[in-house]
Design a protein around this motif. Structure first.
Motif, PDB file in Angstrom:
ATOM      1  N   LEU A  27      51.277 -51.730 -81.030  1.00 17.20           N
ATOM      2  CA  LEU A  27      50.222 -51.388 -80.070  1.00 17.20           C
ATOM      3  C   LEU A  27      49.143 -52.468 -80.019  1.00 17.20           C
ATOM      4  CD1 LEU A  27      49.749 -47.585 -80.896  1.00 17.20           C
ATOM      5  CD2 LEU A  27      50.624 -48.528 -78.743  1.00 17.20           C
ATOM      6  N   SER A  28      48.765 -52.979 -81.174  1.00 20.23           N
ATOM      7  CA  SER A  28      47.693 -53.964 -81.256  1.00 20.23           C
ATOM      8  C   SER A  28      48.180 -55.389 -81.034  1.00 20.23           C
ATOM      9  CB  SER A  28      46.998 -53.861 -82.620  1.00 20.23           C
ATOM     10  OG  SER A  28      47.961 -53.863 -83.674  1.00 20.23           O
ATOM     11  N   SER A  29      49.495 -55.583 -80.979  1.00 18.43           N
ATOM     12  CA  SER A  29      50.056 -56.916 -80.739  1.00 18.43           C
ATOM     13  C   SER A  29      50.303 -57.144 -79.249  1.00 18.43           C
ATOM     14  CB  SER A  29      51.371 -57.077 -81.510  1.00 18.43           C
ATOM     15  OG  SER A  29      51.219 -56.796 -82.877  1.00 18.43           O
ATOM     16  N   PHE A  30      50.948 -56.176 -78.608  1.00 17.31           N
ATOM     17  CA  PHE A  30      51.225 -56.291 -77.175  1.00 17.31           C
ATOM     18  C   PHE A  30      49.941 -56.432 -76.358  1.00 17.31           C
ATOM     19  CE2 PHE A  30      55.179 -53.995 -78.476  1.00 17.31           C
ATOM     20  CZ  PHE A  30      56.079 -54.970 -78.073  1.00 17.31           C
ATOM     21  N   LEU A  31      48.836 -55.952 -76.915  1.00 18.37           N
ATOM     22  CA  LEU A  31      47.547 -56.039 -76.241  1.00 18.37           C
ATOM     23  C   LEU A  31      47.178 -57.477 -75.878  1.00 18.37           C
ATOM     24  CD1 LEU A  31      45.092 -54.156 -75.531  1.00 18.37           C
ATOM     25  CD2 LEU A  31      44.141 -54.782 -77.751  1.00 18.37           C
ATOM     26  N   TRP A  32      47.688 -58.448 -76.651  1.00 22.28           N
ATOM     27  CA  TRP A  32      47.330 -59.854 -76.460  1.00 22.28           C
ATOM     28  C   TRP A  32      48.256 -60.596 -75.494  1.00 22.28           C
ATOM     29  CZ3 TRP A  32      43.106 -62.394 -78.362  1.00 22.28           C
ATOM     30  CH2 TRP A  32      42.371 -61.761 -79.359  1.00 22.28           C
TER      31      TRP A  32
END
Length: 272
Positions: free
Chosen positions: A55-60
């Motif tokens: 979730l916090s990786s795809f955000l970038w």
């Protein structure tokens, strides 16, 4: 001792990767804006440590040239990889198995290191030394967490806290001591960054984000807490009745409608 803790902390997240991914919030764009402003330009490489289901990786994806999600839990990483494959395997992002204190990355190779809802599961000083090693001069480390429970209704929030506290208690009672997970205090994240001597500037930043949510997701937010999952896996059957009662209360308050819920975030930042 620390190795026992690391193993127990990784095992805590076995078996509920999909529930976690479907329920947990995605951090708001404010996080990216803040870190990019501190860096001074668009990051070439972002390393998201303890990335869970991504979730916090795809955000970038649209805001970094390269993203590396590091996750020791095979269950969590499998969910991230499945999503990556469904996106036609974008080359800009990859997911690897690894631990925070021994990253398989060159020194001075990274612009931003993030820990989303994960730094409290890591031994802080060995982890910070490793982060400082891979960060380029001027690089940014950020540990960010949301406050639980999300804001919606005081009775729901009260029962949410009661349920998760009971999960913590039962998990501690049922797990052998050498298998118990250990959390470092989130309130000491900033102090850990400052006392490490590895960062020339550190501070805490608070922001918030509203999200649309239905009753199923809100109830699952509580059930996605590791303490509840651990206690249930260890045989605390009474928690199933407590969880069912909580789900019923949430359904009553939501009354079949989607509601806006507020997530408060606390981000601790260090600049090397």
């Amino acid at each position: 001792m620390i190795e026992h803790i690391r193993t127990s902390n990784v095992q805590r997240f076995t078996g509920f990767g999909t529930l976690y991914d479907e329920s947990r919030p995605t951090a708001p764009q404010e996080m990216i804006k803040i870190l990019t402003a501190y860096l001074g330009n668009k990051p070439q490489t972002v390393v998201d440590v303890g990335c869970g289901t991504g979730l916090s990786s795809f955000l970038w994806l649209n805001d970094a040239e390269r993203i590396i999600g590091v996750e020791p839990s095979d269950d969590m990483r499998a969910v991230a990889l499945a999503k990556w494959e469904n996106m036609n395997k974008p080359e800009v992002i990859q997911f690897v198995k690894g631990l925070s204190h021994e990253l398989d990355l060159p020194s001075n190779s990274t612009d931003v290191v993030t820990c989303s809802q994960s730094f409290h599961w890591m031994e802080p000083q060995s982890t910070l030394r490793e982060f400082a090693r891979i960060l380029r001069p001027g690089g940014v480390f950020a540990a960010y967490d949301c406050d639980w429970p999300p804001v919606i209704d005081w009775e729901i929030e009260q029962q949410y806290t009661k349920l998760t506290s009971l999960g913590d208690k039962r998990a501690a009672q049922l797990a052998p001591k050498h298998e118990q997970a250990h959390k470092w205090n989130k309130d000491e994240h900033l102090k850990q960054i400052q006392s490490s001597g590895l960062f020339r500037y550190a501070r805490e930043i608070v922001f918030h984000n509203w999200e649309s949510c239905d009753a199923t997701r809100y109830a699952n937010l509580a059930l996605s807490q590791g303490s509840l999952q651990s206690a249930i896996k260890l045989g605390a059957k009474e928690l199933e009745a407590e969880a069912a009662a909580f789900r019923q209360l949430v359904g009553k308050v939501f009354a079949g409608e989607e509601r806006s819920i507020l997530f408060g975030y606390r981000m601790r930042v260090g600049i090397v």
